[in-house]
Design an enzyme around this catalytic site. Structure first.
Site, PDB file in Angstrom:
ATOM      1  N   SER A  48       0.854  -1.189   0.000  1.00 29.28           N
ATOM      2  CA  SER A  48       0.000   0.000   0.000  1.00 29.28           C
ATOM      3  C   SER A  48       0.890   1.239   0.000  1.00 29.28           C
ATOM      4  O   SER A  48       2.113   1.145   0.205  1.00 29.28           O
ATOM      5  CB  SER A  48      -0.890   0.010   1.243  1.00 29.28           C
ATOM      6  N   ASP A  81      -1.575  -1.659  -3.802  1.00 29.37           N
ATOM      7  CA  ASP A  81      -2.928  -1.665  -3.242  1.00 29.37           C
ATOM      8  C   ASP A  81      -3.411  -0.218  -3.048  1.00 29.37           C
ATOM      9  O   ASP A  81      -2.662   0.622  -2.533  1.00 29.37           O
ATOM     10  CB  ASP A  81      -2.881  -2.403  -1.887  1.00 29.37           C
ATOM     11  N   GLY A 180     -10.964  -3.198   7.510  1.00 25.38           N
ATOM     12  CA  GLY A 180     -10.652  -3.048   8.931  1.00 25.38           C
ATOM     13  C   GLY A 180     -11.211  -4.167   9.793  1.00 25.38           C
ATOM     14  O   GLY A 180     -11.746  -5.165   9.306  1.00 25.38           O
ATOM     15  N   ASP A 255      -5.554  -8.102   5.065  1.00 22.38           N
ATOM     16  CA  ASP A 255      -4.572  -7.261   5.744  1.00 22.38           C
ATOM     17  C   ASP A 255      -4.784  -7.326   7.259  1.00 22.38           C
ATOM     18  O   ASP A 255      -3.918  -7.750   8.029  1.00 22.38           O
ATOM     19  CB  ASP A 255      -4.720  -5.813   5.238  1.00 22.38           C
ATOM     20  N   ARG A 280      13.890 -10.023  18.843  1.00 17.70           N
ATOM     21  CA  ARG A 280      13.998 -11.157  17.919  1.00 17.70           C
ATOM     22  C   ARG A 280      13.192 -12.365  18.399  1.00 17.70           C
ATOM     23  O   ARG A 280      12.737 -13.164  17.590  1.00 17.70           O
ATOM     24  CB  ARG A 280      15.467 -11.547  17.725  1.00 17.70           C
TER      25      ARG A 280
HETATM   26  P1  13P Z   1      -9.101  -6.232   5.525  1.00 20.46           P
HETATM   27  O1  13P Z   1      -9.072  -4.952   6.284  1.00 20.46           O
HETATM   28  O2  13P Z   1     -10.381  -6.973   5.694  1.00 20.46           O
HETATM   29  O3  13P Z   1      -7.926  -7.098   5.827  1.00 20.46           O
HETATM   30  O4  13P Z   1      -9.027  -5.863   3.969  1.00 20.46           O
HETATM   31  C1  13P Z   1      -7.790  -5.523   3.378  1.00 20.46           C
HETATM   32  C2  13P Z   1      -7.946  -4.942   2.030  1.00 20.46           C
HETATM   33  O5  13P Z   1      -8.987  -4.998   1.412  1.00 20.46           O
HETATM   34  C3  13P Z   1      -6.745  -4.302   1.438  1.00 20.46           C
HETATM   35  O6  13P Z   1      -7.024  -3.653   0.246  1.00 20.46           O
END
Ligand code: 13P
Length: 316
Positions: A48, A81, A180, A255, A280
């Site tokens: 992203s 993304d 999210g 994500d 670590r």
């Molecule tokens: P989530 O927040 O459900 O993981 O979605 C991630 C997403 O669509 C990234 O583009």
């Protein structure tokens, strides 16, 4: 081996979905590659705008290229993304990306088409494919924030028109998910009738599902037991991944769930060992846990076990 995103879609279409995982650091990269080799799955690494600025885009590229050498078996694509127009051009020029996403979904239809078409023209000239978005998902994804009241499902007729006019190669559709950890308050889920209606008008055309994290409740409970405060978080039912894939959803974006793995590992580790300051040790635990998580998602997406068949199809 980095391949074109469209090669992954051609192999997956109608059978399984490719997991598209957002990556920000070394530990995620190591866990992602290991999880995909363990489950013998192709995958998409998503970077992203936020990740490119957090970890530095050159650092990310160098780490991914090195991971490609450490895991020579891996077959994957590199994708931008939620790009804006300028970031798309930068990634297209870089020669590193397999595909870019132009997210102009907040603009009116005609403007979304015009922006997407400009990016498509630049990308296709370099052999790169373009994901566009139509309709608006609710929730928060880094710089993108949409109130639930403004979220709207993708209209199938508009989707057909949009693809025709813009020339995009895949389409992120609003089909009931949101970004999210706080997706659903009740029993909502994917609107399969909407996915089917879009696929009927666009047969063979790859669809993309954003906001696909499942927000596992046991993960949320463990985070909260270790001091977290994630209240009422809910996600997509993972049993819906494969039925969506059969309707042409080729790419499933995940994500948030990866962030939850990170948060659970580190909260539990430092709660149990408050005197420890060697990053670590939890880092190693995270890499192993993230690899396990990725492999489990690939199983649910149907991409697990597809690596060799894909390798063969790429030779042909
Ligand atoms: P989530 O927040 O459900 O993981 O979605 C991630 C997403 O669509 C990234 O583009």
């Amino acid at each position: 081996m980095i391949v074109a995103t469209k090669q992954l879609f051609a192999h997956a279409y109608g059978k399984y979905a490719v997991g598209a995982y957002n990556i920000n650091n070394l530990e995620q990269i190591m866990g992602l590659f290991k999880g995909c080799i363990d489950s013998q799955a192709p995958f998409i690494i998503q970077l992203s705008k936020g990740a490119r600025s957090y970890a530095n885009k050159q650092m990310l590229e160098a780490m991914i290229r090195t991971a490609e050498e450490i895991f020579p078996e891996a077959i994957f694509a590199v994708h931008l993304d939620h790009g804006d127009e300028q970031t798309c051009y930068e990634c297209i020029e870089s020669g590193f990306y397999s595909s870019v996403m132009i997210d102009a979904s907040h603009s009116p239809f005609e403007e979304n088409v015009a922006i997407t078409k400009r990016v498509v023209d630049a990308a296709h000239a370099k052999g790169i494919s373009v994901e566009a978005e139509l309709g608006m998902l609710g929730g928060v994804e880094e710089h993108v924030q949409v109130d639930e009241k403004n979220a709207c499902l993708t209209d199938p007729d508009e989707a057909l028109e949009f693809v025709k006019q813009s020339g995009c190669d895949s389409l992120a559709c609003a089909i009931g998910t949101s970004h999210g950890a706080y997706k659903f308050s009740g029993g909502q889920g994917i609107h399969f009738d909407r996915v089917k209606a879009i696929q009927d008008l666009l047969p063979g055309f790859p669809l993309v599902m954003h906001g696909s994290s499942s927000v596992p409740q046991d993960e949320v409970e463990r985070i909260n037991a270790a001091g977290g405060e994630l209240k009422g978080a809910k996600g997509v039912d993972t049993a819906q991944y494969l039925p969506a894939a059969k309707l042409g959803v080729c790419k499933v974006n995940i994500d948030t769930d990866g962030r939850l793995v990170w948060t659970r590992v580190h909260r539990e580790f430092f709660k149990e060992q408050p005197g420890n300051f060697d990053f670590r040790t939890p880092g190693k635990i995270f890499m192993a846990e993230y690899a396990k998580f990725i492999a489990s998602r690939n199983e649910l997406l149907g991409s697990a076990g597809e690596l060799e068949s894909l390798r063969e199809s790429l030779k042909g």
